[in-house]
Write a protein that holds these residues in place. Sequence first.
Motif: not given
Length: 165
Positions: A5-8, A47-51, A66-78
């Motif tokens: 998972l690529t998260v933030n 639970c909304t996130v961006l994929v 989500c393997d290989g996708a760019a996931v963005r969570t609330v922690e990645g907003l700032a």
Amino acid sequence: MNITLTVNGDDYPLDVEPRRVLADALREDCGLTGTHLGCEHGVCGACTVLVDGEAVRACLMLAVQCDGAAVRTVEGLAGPDGEPHPLQRAFSAEHALQCGFCTPGFLMIAAGALESIGDDPELVDRLVESNICRCTGYEPIRRAIMRAATDCPPASDRSPTSEGS
């Protein structure tokens, strides 16, 4: 299954069961607890996130999707320097949060739609209606999204780092 998972912008190599939902993988395997679980049926939106830039309900999406996708969570907003995102500033200024449980979901669904909604009140209303808040009422949330839509620079003016991807 082995996935990454690529998260933030950070990679998380994981070994997950095929039925593991993204929300559980984010919270339990990646340690990113900003994604909240409410109804676990895709109704409340907590639970909304961006994929890949699209808002999704993480309680309904499988982590393996989500393997290989760019996931963005609330922690990645700032921003990288910790500077709050225009949405975060607007939510604070407009008093658009109370208990805070629904806030990450509202922030992420709005972050995914900011450019397309602009300052169109009808589109903002539809966006706000898609998530559930039990504390503030929806007017402060609507005002915050409208404020952020005018404060947020177009995507072409933002660096990938400031987007957390």
